[in-house]
Motif scaffolding. Structure first.
Motif, PDB file in Angstrom:
ATOM      1  N   ALA A 198       6.281   7.999   3.535  1.00  0.00           N
ATOM      2  CA  ALA A 198       5.983   7.230   2.786  1.00  0.00           C
ATOM      3  C   ALA A 198       6.860   6.325   3.025  1.00  0.00           C
ATOM      4  N   VAL A 199       6.324   4.768   3.158  1.00  0.00           N
ATOM      5  CA  VAL A 199       7.574   3.346   2.461  1.00  0.00           C
ATOM      6  C   VAL A 199       6.843   3.128   1.774  1.00  0.00           C
ATOM      7  N   THR A 200       8.107   2.900   0.877  1.00  0.00           N
ATOM      8  CA  THR A 200       8.040   2.084  -1.276  1.00  0.00           C
ATOM      9  C   THR A 200       7.404   0.494  -0.648  1.00  0.00           C
ATOM     10  N   VAL A 222      12.447   5.785   1.931  1.00  0.00           N
ATOM     11  CA  VAL A 222      11.472   6.346   2.484  1.00  0.00           C
ATOM     12  C   VAL A 222      10.992   7.802   1.857  1.00  0.00           C
ATOM     13  N   ARG A 223      10.226   8.013   1.813  1.00  0.00           N
ATOM     14  CA  ARG A 223       9.246   9.427   0.386  1.00  0.00           C
ATOM     15  C   ARG A 223       8.483   9.676   1.894  1.00  0.00           C
ATOM     16  N   PHE A 224       9.159  11.612   1.581  1.00  0.00           N
ATOM     17  CA  PHE A 224       7.991  12.563   2.483  1.00  0.00           C
ATOM     18  C   PHE A 224       7.120  13.755   1.852  1.00  0.00           C
ATOM     19  N   PHE A 225       5.823  13.651   2.387  1.00  0.00           N
ATOM     20  CA  PHE A 225       5.206  14.439   1.279  1.00  0.00           C
ATOM     21  C   PHE A 225       3.803  15.484   3.549  1.00  0.00           C
ATOM     22  N   ALA A 235       0.202  11.883   0.235  1.00  0.00           N
ATOM     23  CA  ALA A 235       0.383  10.951   0.476  1.00  0.00           C
ATOM     24  C   ALA A 235      -0.695   9.438  -0.154  1.00  0.00           C
ATOM     25  N   GLY A 236      -1.540   9.526   0.124  1.00  0.00           N
ATOM     26  CA  GLY A 236      -2.911   9.143  -0.311  1.00  0.00           C
ATOM     27  C   GLY A 236      -2.967   9.212  -2.008  1.00  0.00           C
ATOM     28  N   ALA A 237      -3.017  10.485  -2.388  1.00  0.00           N
ATOM     29  CA  ALA A 237      -2.606  10.495  -3.674  1.00  0.00           C
ATOM     30  C   ALA A 237      -1.661   9.667  -4.572  1.00  0.00           C
ATOM     31  N   ALA A 238      -0.967   9.448  -4.041  1.00  0.00           N
ATOM     32  CA  ALA A 238       0.410   8.608  -4.753  1.00  0.00           C
ATOM     33  C   ALA A 238       0.176   7.045  -4.352  1.00  0.00           C
ATOM     34  N   GLY A 239      -0.715   7.002  -3.869  1.00  0.00           N
ATOM     35  CA  GLY A 239      -0.850   5.610  -3.944  1.00  0.00           C
ATOM     36  C   GLY A 239      -0.439   4.847  -2.332  1.00  0.00           C
ATOM     37  N   PHE A 240      -0.140   5.530  -1.338  1.00  0.00           N
ATOM     38  CA  PHE A 240       0.042   5.162  -0.224  1.00  0.00           C
ATOM     39  C   PHE A 240      -1.410   4.613   0.687  1.00  0.00           C
ATOM     40  N   ASP A 268     -14.547   1.744  -3.153  1.00  0.00           N
ATOM     41  CA  ASP A 268     -12.813   1.656  -4.508  1.00  0.00           C
ATOM     42  C   ASP A 268     -11.625   2.960  -3.879  1.00  0.00           C
ATOM     43  N   GLY A 269     -12.713   3.862  -3.141  1.00  0.00           N
ATOM     44  CA  GLY A 269     -11.872   4.472  -2.376  1.00  0.00           C
ATOM     45  C   GLY A 269     -11.534   4.722  -1.493  1.00  0.00           C
ATOM     46  N   PHE A 270     -12.032   3.732  -0.616  1.00  0.00           N
ATOM     47  CA  PHE A 270     -12.070   3.254   1.128  1.00  0.00           C
ATOM     48  C   PHE A 270     -10.660   2.168   0.341  1.00  0.00           C
ATOM     49  N   ARG A 271     -10.416   1.887  -0.190  1.00  0.00           N
ATOM     50  CA  ARG A 271      -9.930   0.457   0.284  1.00  0.00           C
ATOM     51  C   ARG A 271      -8.517   0.675  -0.742  1.00  0.00           C
ATOM     52  N   ALA A 272      -8.505   2.241  -1.636  1.00  0.00           N
ATOM     53  CA  ALA A 272      -7.323   1.839  -1.649  1.00  0.00           C
ATOM     54  C   ALA A 272      -7.172   3.478  -1.102  1.00  0.00           C
ATOM     55  N   ALA A 273      -7.822   3.430   0.147  1.00  0.00           N
ATOM     56  CA  ALA A 273      -6.624   4.618   1.021  1.00  0.00           C
ATOM     57  C   ALA A 273      -6.577   3.920   2.444  1.00  0.00           C
TER      58      ALA A 273
END
Length: 543
Positions: A25-27, A47-50, A56-61, A168-173
């Protein structure tokens, strides 16, 4: 999880060995990718690694639109392991949270909801609800890109309870709305066009999905294994296609798996299995896709298997001769367990006759959504109390006349003469008794043959059934429960294959126990290589 520096070096070098084992994931962009993504390498501080995509999706990416991490095969680690976390991930991946809720999943795993959440967060960084949301988004994207279904039907088929939650869920993902994604798909070559089907939940033609896998894949060996065991009506096997009926949680369906695209000369990023699904209830799409993946072992990691087995002096030549050999799975665990059990007592042709008789006599005569007949294998409850006297008489009559019962799509060249012509004999009688015993255990909930069950508990229950040989138990663990390390040194086919392999002068006799410790944790694949390379002894089938 790998340390940061190792993960960063693997990502920077685009090392395919780590594809699926973690996500990047790239901040600065808010996007997460696979480690092999061709995008520019980000700076370390960004960079963050999941461990899994859902974290990664739950963290907002949101998922990268270039490398498509949401369509890549799951990490092979979770299929190898049989502990609580791995079982929970497999259950959630097949839609169990939407079917029975988090409480039901926890009860099935014999733990509390709190303990399940704690274990998942500690291991993969996210709880069961976030994992279920990630699965819904994946299914929704598949349906949007692969069909012209109305978005309302897509939402409910994917497991959402409202359109607002879906949007909402689809747009966030994915960074766009479902409608925007569909419009973009129609403008691309090969995108879905035309008007949506009429009526809520209607399915105009099949859903066409493309399932990715880690190449290579030995498609011919897979289809040959299924061809040898195909039951008329239930399963049809062609040169490059497998078509079969499906018993699903909310209804029935039919699946056609096209392996034409599984070619070694194709780019690794575009190798895929095309699946066409006809479903009586679209909410079963998750279960249907999961069973198709299990059927062909599409989540396997052939590089890891070859790394272990290829170094063995005995198996190395076999691994190099058939790269990408998979362990065939099941779309109906009970169906395949019955077939494997009958092969313990009978030659392959006679085992096929018996199972074909069971389908004709006790199978559910359903009409598939595509309009064709789709008989389903009998349920455990139907066979637990079944009178199998007719099976004894009919299979004996067929044996006496030399009639093959494997159906029009059978590989008749591999059929062998029946061992008991003219009379039922002890083999058929014992097989029928074994079928009833197995069916009674499953119907009475003393045994579960689902792929996400506790493997050790299932194996122990199978070993407790009278008349079931230990090597048959391991074959069921291999093909039905998905255990990659199932093995029994006493299996006749394995011993015969080892003895038939070329041996250097002066070498000691081949002993399964002496070699098998080198094959862990891929002994199921070792068995497949052995039995695929050497003709089986009379009355036994390879794999």
């Amino acid at each position: 999880m790998l340390d940061f520096e190792t993960s960063y070096r693997a990502m920077a070098s685009r090392d395919s060995r780590f594809d699926g084992t973690f996500y990047v994931a790239v901040t600065t962009t808010g996007v997460y990718c696979r480690p092999v993504c061709g995008s520019r390498t980000p700076k370390r501080e960004n960079v963050r690694f999941f461990r899994i995509a859902a974290a990664a999706g739950a963290a907002g990416f949101r998922a990268c639109r270039r490398c498509r991490p949401e369509v890549h095969p799951s990490a092979p680690e979770w299929n190898v392991r049989g502990d609580l976390v791995a079982r929970a991930l497999r259950l959630i991946a097949r839609g169990a949270v939407d079917e029975i809720g988090v409480a039901g999943v926890a009860a099935q795993l014999a733990v509390s909801e709190r303990h399940l959440h704690r274990q998942l967060v500690a291991e993969v960084g996210v709880g069961p609800l976030a994992l279920a949301l990630n699965r819904r988004n994946q299914v929704a994207r598949l349906l949007i890109e692969s069909s012209a279904l109305p978005l309302l039907d897509v939402a409910f088929a994917a497991g959402y309870s409202s359109i607002r939650q879906f949007n909402d869920g689809f747009r966030a993902a994915f960074g766009c709305s479902p409608r925007e994604l569909r419009r973009a798909g129609r403008t691309r070559p090969g995108g879905q066009g035309g008007a949506p089907p009429d009526g809520p939940g209607a399915q105009a033609g099949p859903l066409v999905l493309r399932l990715r896998y880690r190449p290579p894949l030995a498609a011919g060996a897979l289809l040959s294994w299924f061809r040898d065991r195909a039951l008329p009506g239930v399963e049809e096997v062609g040169d490059r296609r497998l078509r079969r009926a499906l018993r699903l949680p909310r209804g029935s369906g039919r699946a056609e798996l096209d392996l034409t695209g599984c070619r070694a000369d194709r780019d690794a990023g575009h190798q895929q299995v095309t699946v066409r699904l006809w479903l009586s209830d679209l909410r079963d799409v998750t279960a249907a896709v999961r069973r198709c993946r299990d059927l062909l072992d599409l989540d396997s990691d052939p590089a890891a298997v070859a790394g272990t087995l290829g170094a063995d002096p005995l198996l190395g030549p076999l691994v190099r001769a058939t790269p990408g050999l998979r362990v065939p799975g099941s779309a109906d665990g009970f169906e395949l367990a019955v077939r494997l059990l009958t092969e313990q007592y009978l030659p392959p042709a006679r085992a096929g006759q018996l199972c074909g008789w069971l389908v004709a006599r006790y199978g559910d005569p359903l009409t598939a959504p595509d309009g064709g007949p789709a008989p389903l294998f009998p349920s455990p409850a139907a066979l637990a109390q079944a009178d199998l006297t007719g099976a004894l008489a009919e299979t004996a009559a067929r044996a006496a006349t030399g009639q093959a019962a494997a159906g029009p799509h059978a590989d008749t060249a591999t059929a062998r003469p029946a061992a008991e012509p003219g009379a039922p004999g002890p083999g058929t009688s014992a097989a029928c008794a074994g079928v009833r015993t197995l069916a009674g255990a499953v119907a009475g909930e003393k045994l579960s043959l689902e792929r996400d069950e506790d493997r050790e508990a299932a194996v122990a229950a199978l070993c407790g059934l009278p008349g079931v040989e230990p090597w048959t138990v391991q074959r069921i663990a291999m093909h039905v429960l998905g255990d990659p390390d199932a093995f029994d040194a006493g299996e006749p086919a394995v011993r015969a294959a080892l003895q038939a392999l070329p041996v250097a002068p002066g070498s000691p006799p081949r002993d399964p126990d002496g070699h098998a410790h080198r094959w862990r944790p891929w002994r199921s694949y070792a068995v497949m290589h052995l039995c695929s390379a050497v003709p089986p002894p009379t009355g036994r089938q390879p794999g």
